[in-house]
Design an enzyme around this catalytic site. Structure first.
Site, PDB file in Angstrom:
ATOM      1  CB  CYS A 125     -12.832 -49.374 -48.063  1.00  0.00           C
ATOM      2  SG  CYS A 125     -13.989 -48.390 -47.083  1.00  0.00           S
ATOM      3  NE  ARG A 144     -13.622 -50.545 -55.283  1.00  0.00           N
ATOM      4  CZ  ARG A 144     -14.455 -49.575 -54.889  1.00  0.00           C
ATOM      5  NH1 ARG A 144     -14.155 -48.817 -53.861  1.00  0.00           N
ATOM      6  NH2 ARG A 144     -15.632 -49.390 -55.496  1.00  0.00           N
ATOM      7  CG  HIS A 201     -18.432 -51.038 -50.857  1.00  0.00           C
ATOM      8  ND1 HIS A 201     -18.594 -50.982 -52.232  1.00  0.00           N
ATOM      9  CD2 HIS A 201     -17.532 -50.045 -50.548  1.00  0.00           C
ATOM     10  CE1 HIS A 201     -17.836 -50.015 -52.712  1.00  0.00           C
ATOM     11  NE2 HIS A 201     -17.190 -49.435 -51.715  1.00  0.00           N
ATOM     12  CD  GLN A 217     -12.883 -50.965 -50.829  1.00  0.00           C
ATOM     13  OE1 GLN A 217     -13.260 -49.942 -51.380  1.00  0.00           O
ATOM     14  NE2 GLN A 217     -11.597 -51.294 -50.749  1.00  0.00           N
ATOM     15  NE  ARG A 231     -20.696 -45.622 -53.775  1.00  0.00           N
ATOM     16  CZ  ARG A 231     -19.507 -45.371 -53.221  1.00  0.00           C
ATOM     17  NH1 ARG A 231     -19.219 -44.171 -52.760  1.00  0.00           N
ATOM     18  NH2 ARG A 231     -18.605 -46.329 -53.129  1.00  0.00           N
ATOM     19  CG  ASP A 261     -15.502 -48.163 -43.602  1.00  0.00           C
ATOM     20  OD1 ASP A 261     -14.962 -47.136 -44.057  1.00  0.00           O
ATOM     21  OD2 ASP A 261     -16.622 -48.564 -43.993  1.00  0.00           O
TER      22      ASP A 261
END
Ligand code: CP
Ligand code: NVA
Length: 308
Positions: free
Chosen positions: A266, A294, A134, A137, A107, A225
């Site tokens: 998320c 996830r 991402h 996700q 990440r 988000d």
């Protein structure tokens, strides 16, 4: 080398295979305790490095638990504590780590860091979020939608708010999984043309609609988000809040979607900013299933990357 860098860079049939594997692996666990091993132990004897240059709760814990359930071991590394944060090149870091571990998840901030890591690693690299995308996700989100409502192909997904990294991967998925995608948000926060273009090229109907109530009309899935992402400057916060407030997902907005529409986020969320608690904890919400998935989706991604 089967790196998992982005949804648009991965074959649609492989993506479908990963979702199917994730569902099967979730079912096979059949409610056993989180620390109990899977029947299948494909990662036995394998070591996975999890590198974080940004904070994380879900990505960190779900990758760690997932590797252990599959019989592997992990080491969680903070970018700042590595020589990577003190001048060692990404290329050298990639070459060195490849001598110790079988898989790298990173990440990071710039997408270029991820790409350089992948270019120089001799083991698979997985994108655990960059400023730009991402993908892990959205694999979990596709899995979650299908678990509740069946095939996502042909459905109407509406993104409310900032056209950020998570939105970009949703557009990639619209192209690869064949659903329609409507973005509603202020023009200055539109998703990048590249992601819109990819989804359209693949045949997805992508709509940009400034009015959130019109956008959400007939939606099968409403997604939002955070208004300020980890890479956004703190100084942008006030302006973004003012710009994005009309795009808050609240009960009034959700009532314009289909009666059986799902709501996703998320996480982490800023409750009562981008979405109200009434929606997050309401009957449409599947946010904690997304978080759980996830784990299952990433287990399938790791198996695919390692060919196991
Ligand atoms: N959704 C997500 O990636 O969460 P974390 O930042 O907690 O990993
Ligand atoms: N858009 C958010 C996602 C966090 C999981 C961020 O990049 O901060």
């Amino acid at each position: 080398m089967k790196h998992f860098l982005d949804i648009h860079q991965t074959d649609a049939s492989d993506l479908r295979g990963m979702i199917d594997t994730a569902h099967a692996m979730k079912t096979a666990r059949n409610g056993r305790p989180k620390g109990a091993p899977d029947d299948d132990q494909p990662l036995q004897g394998r070591m996975v490095a999890l590198i974080f240059e940004k904070p994380s709760t879900r990505t960190r814990v779900s990758f760690d638990v997932g590797v252990r359930q599959m019989g592997g071991q992990t080491m969680v590394l903070s970018g700042k504590e590595m020589q990577l944060g003190h001048g060692e090149t990404i290329a050298d870091t990639a070459r060195v780590l490849s001598r110790y571990v079988d898989l790298i998840m990173i990440r990071t901030f710039e997408e270029a860091t991820l790409l350089e890591m992948a270019e120089h690693a001799s083991v698979p690299v997985i994108n655990g979020l960059t400023n730009r995308t991402h993908p892990c996700q959205i694999m979990a989100d596709v899995m979650t939608y299908e678990e509740h409502r069946g095939p996502i192909a042909g459905k109407k997904v509406v993104w409310c708010g900032d056209g950020n990294n998570v939105c970009a991967s949703f557009l990639d998925a619209a192209g690869q999984f064949g659903f329609d995608f409507t973005f509603t948000g202020p023009e200055t926060l539109d998703p990048e043309d590249k992601f819109v273009g990819f989804a359209r090229e693949k045949g997805s109907r992508v709509t940009i609609q400034r009015d959130p109530f019109t956008a959400v009309e007939g939606a099968d899935l409403v997604v939002t988000d955070t208004w300020v992402s980890m890479h956004d400057p703190e100084s942008a916060k006030e302006r973004r809040h003012n710009q994005l407030r009309p795009y808050q997902v609240n009960e009034q907005l959700m009532s314009r979607a289909k009666p059986d529409a799902l709501f996703m986020h998320c996480l982490p969320a800023h409750r009562d900013d981008e979405a109200t608690s009434a929606v997050m904890d309401g009957p449409h919400s599947v946010i904690f299933d997304e978080a759980e998935n996830r784990l299952h989706a990433q287990k399938a991604i790791m198996r695919w990357s390692l060919g196991l």
